[in-house]
Scaffold this active site. Structure first.
Site, PDB file in Angstrom:
ATOM      1  N   VAL A 108       0.869  -1.182   0.000  1.00 30.40           N
ATOM      2  CA  VAL A 108       0.000   0.000   0.000  1.00 30.40           C
ATOM      3  C   VAL A 108       0.905   1.231   0.000  1.00 30.40           C
ATOM      4  O   VAL A 108       1.783   1.361   0.858  1.00 30.40           O
ATOM      5  CB  VAL A 108      -0.925   0.008   1.245  1.00 30.40           C
ATOM      6  CG1 VAL A 108      -1.898   1.173   1.168  1.00 30.40           C
ATOM      7  CG2 VAL A 108      -1.675  -1.314   1.374  1.00 30.40           C
ATOM      8  N   ILE A 149       4.504  -1.433   3.429  1.00 30.69           N
ATOM      9  CA  ILE A 149       4.419   0.012   3.183  1.00 30.69           C
ATOM     10  C   ILE A 149       5.273   0.368   1.967  1.00 30.69           C
ATOM     11  O   ILE A 149       6.493   0.183   1.963  1.00 30.69           O
ATOM     12  CB  ILE A 149       4.880   0.818   4.423  1.00 30.69           C
ATOM     13  CG1 ILE A 149       4.068   0.399   5.667  1.00 30.69           C
ATOM     14  CG2 ILE A 149       4.747   2.318   4.148  1.00 30.69           C
ATOM     15  CD1 ILE A 149       2.559   0.581   5.541  1.00 30.69           C
ATOM     16  N   LYS A 150       4.582   0.888   0.953  1.00 27.15           N
ATOM     17  CA  LYS A 150       5.264   1.250  -0.291  1.00 27.15           C
ATOM     18  C   LYS A 150       5.690   2.713  -0.202  1.00 27.15           C
ATOM     19  O   LYS A 150       4.880   3.591   0.141  1.00 27.15           O
ATOM     20  CB  LYS A 150       4.280   1.060  -1.454  1.00 27.15           C
ATOM     21  CG  LYS A 150       4.906   0.618  -2.741  1.00 27.15           C
ATOM     22  CD  LYS A 150       3.804   0.255  -3.716  1.00 27.15           C
ATOM     23  CE  LYS A 150       4.343  -0.075  -5.063  1.00 27.15           C
ATOM     24  NZ  LYS A 150       3.264  -0.215  -6.046  1.00 27.15           N
ATOM     25  N   VAL A 151       6.951   2.951  -0.515  1.00 24.09           N
ATOM     26  CA  VAL A 151       7.541   4.277  -0.343  1.00 24.09           C
ATOM     27  C   VAL A 151       8.285   4.628  -1.624  1.00 24.09           C
ATOM     28  O   VAL A 151       8.993   3.775  -2.185  1.00 24.09           O
ATOM     29  CB  VAL A 151       8.533   4.248   0.848  1.00 24.09           C
ATOM     30  CG1 VAL A 151       9.270   5.544   0.993  1.00 24.09           C
ATOM     31  CG2 VAL A 151       7.817   3.891   2.141  1.00 24.09           C
TER      32      VAL A 151
END
Ligand code: E4P
Length: 214
Positions: free
Chosen positions: A56, A82-84
């Site tokens: 996400v 967690i997509k960064v």
């Protein structure tokens, strides 16, 4: 090689999952927009039937903002990644989340040096975008080979997650190079089934069985 599915279309994810072809899911703001549904509701629904990692993407461009979003996303399911984005602020977030034992996926990667940075920061996954490189006449799979070599040279644990996959050839070459994961759009996943000899073979069997098949 693990297969992630690159979509926020819940019915497409269910269809692929029913065939045993979904090890995880990747989403991004464009895919959420395309699905036309509420972000949280969509991720919660995917989490209700997918056991593997679900990426996400954070939307803020500040360290504090991304961490706050990460805390919220972590409440949406059991296996949220967690997509960064690849940026200095993003790598600060990756380091902080990794220290807390939270998995991360560094996205919009277009160079091997960026992949090296992401691995140094402790990212769980690096997402190099092969299709978008092909779009500008750079051979995207060369980047996958470079990253594979660098990660193997130094034993980095960061997984190579081939993203922006557009064709069966991308999947084949990812597997030949030894990528850890490829995230595939539903339509491309279905293309992997295709072979003219399979189609004609099935048609012949059906024809020969027609006389006696009930
Ligand atoms: C997935 O993590 C990426 O966001 C996605 O594969 C990008 O694909 P695109 O280049 O087709 O938008």
């Amino acid at each position: 090689m693990e297969f992630f599915i690159d979509t926020a279309d819940v019915s497409a994810i269910r269809k692929a999952n029913d065939m045993g072809l979904v090890d995880g899911v990747t989403t991004n703001p464009s895919l959420i927009k395309k699905a036309g549904r509420d972000h949280e509701e969509t991720i919660r629904e995917i989490s209700s039937f997918i056991d593997g990692p679900i990426s996400v993407e954070t939307l803020s461009d500040t360290y504090e903002g991304m961490l706050k979003e990460a805390d919220t996303y972590m409440t949406w399911g059991e296996n949220i990644v967690i997509k960064v984005v690849m940026s200095p602020e993003g790598m600060k977030v990756v380091k902080a989340l990794t220290t807390r034992g939270i998995k991360t996926n560094v996205t919009v990667c277009f160079s091997a040096n960026q992949a090296l940075i992401a691995a140094k920061a402790g990212a769980t996954y690096i997402s190099p975008f092969v299709g978008r490189l092909d779009d500008i006449s750079h051979y995207g799979m060369d980047l996958i080979q470079e990253i594979r070599t660098i990660y193997d040279n130094y034993g980095f644990a960061t997984k190579v997650l081939v993203a922006s996959v557009r064709s069966p050839i991308h999947m084949l070459e990812s597997a030949l190079i030894g990528a850890d994961v490829a995230t595939v759009p539903p339509a491309t996943l279905m293309q992997l089934f295709n072979h003219p000899l399979t189609a004609s073979g099935i048609a012949q069997f059906e024809k020969d069985a027609a006389d006696w098949k009930k």
